[in-house]
Write an enzyme that holds these catalytic residues in place. Structure first.
Site, short mmCIF file in Angstrom:
data_model
loop_
_atom_site.label_atom_id
_atom_site.label_comp_id
_atom_site.label_asym_id
_atom_site.label_seq_id
_atom_site.Cartn_x
_atom_site.Cartn_y
_atom_site.Cartn_z
N THR A 21 31.89 -23.87 -1.33
CA THR A 21 30.71 -22.60 -2.23
C THR A 21 30.06 -21.60 -1.25
O THR A 21 30.08 -21.86 -0.13
CB THR A 21 30.13 -23.57 -3.50
OG1 THR A 21 28.72 -24.00 -2.24
CG2 THR A 21 30.73 -24.65 -3.90
N ASP A 22 29.72 -20.91 -2.00
CA ASP A 22 28.53 -19.54 -1.40
C ASP A 22 27.50 -19.68 -1.13
O ASP A 22 27.54 -20.59 -2.59
CB ASP A 22 29.57 -18.14 -1.84
CG ASP A 22 29.25 -17.64 -2.85
OD1 ASP A 22 28.56 -18.17 -3.61
OD2 ASP A 22 30.10 -16.98 -3.17
N ARG A 23 26.12 -19.06 -0.79
CA ARG A 23 25.20 -18.93 -1.64
C ARG A 23 25.29 -18.89 -2.94
O ARG A 23 23.44 -19.35 -3.09
CB ARG A 23 24.89 -17.52 -0.68
CG ARG A 23 22.90 -17.95 -1.08
CD ARG A 23 22.05 -16.47 -0.44
NE ARG A 23 20.90 -17.41 0.17
CZ ARG A 23 19.42 -16.60 0.44
NH1 ARG A 23 19.74 -15.62 1.01
NH2 ARG A 23 18.50 -16.39 -0.04
N VAL A 26 28.81 -20.33 -6.36
CA VAL A 26 30.53 -20.27 -6.66
C VAL A 26 31.63 -20.64 -5.74
O VAL A 26 31.51 -20.56 -4.19
CB VAL A 26 30.42 -19.16 -7.53
CG1 VAL A 26 29.78 -19.15 -8.33
CG2 VAL A 26 30.64 -18.15 -6.54
#
Length: 167
Positions: A21-23, A26
């Site tokens: 996931t990213d920040r 997601v």
């Protein structure tokens, strides 16, 4: 028990890991390409072969096209199912369809290995796409898999899949 058709959807569930996931929480878009590869690998494995066995026979399968359409985001700790099938196959090319779908955790325990139609796919569609490949040898020259691995060629013959569906 007969070998399943590679032209049917193969289902393989995974849990979204934090590292994917990213920040925003997601799944980072490039991870879908990895998931498509996992789906292809597991589809071939379900048919009784492995990529390692294919490569030992001198066949390589580089990706020449990747497409992905994102519909809904997958998030950390979601359970998703990677759905993969052979879309088309010729003497030197092969294409796979792929979908990533969100399912309930409990549903993952009851998933069949294969389903025949789009209507049988579980869960909510998150992304869809696919890959195209060319069979090559170790010198990266196109090669026909039927010469080096006849068992694989029989699995990839569309007319075989059609005969099994009609039976």
């Amino acid at each position: 028990m007969s070998t399943p058709s590679l032209f049917n959807w193969h289902l393989h569930s995974i849990r979204v890991r934090y590292q994917e996931t990213d920040r925003m929480g997601v799944v980072f878009h490039a991870n879908y390409a990895t998931w498509f590869e996992i789906g292809r690998t597991e589809l071939i494995r379900a048919a009784g072969l492995t990529y390692a066995a294919i490569e030992e026979r001198g066949l390589l399968l580089p990706v020449v096209e990747l497409r992905c359409r994102y519909i809904q985001p997958a998030r950390y700790d979601d359970t998703v199912v990677i759905c993969t099938r052979v879309a088309e196959s010729s003497s030197v090319r092969i294409a796979f369809d792929s979908q990533v779908r969100r399912i309930a955790e409990q549903e993952a325990m009851r998933l069949p290995s294969f389903v025949a139609s789009d209507a049988d796919l579980p869960g909510e569609l998150l992304a869809e796409g696919g890959t195209r490949h060319v069979w090559v040898n170790s010198q990266w020259r196109p090669v026909r898999p039927d010469k080096l691995l006849p068992d694989l060629s029989r699995l990839l013959a569309p007319e075989r899949a059609n005969r099994e569906e009609e039976a």
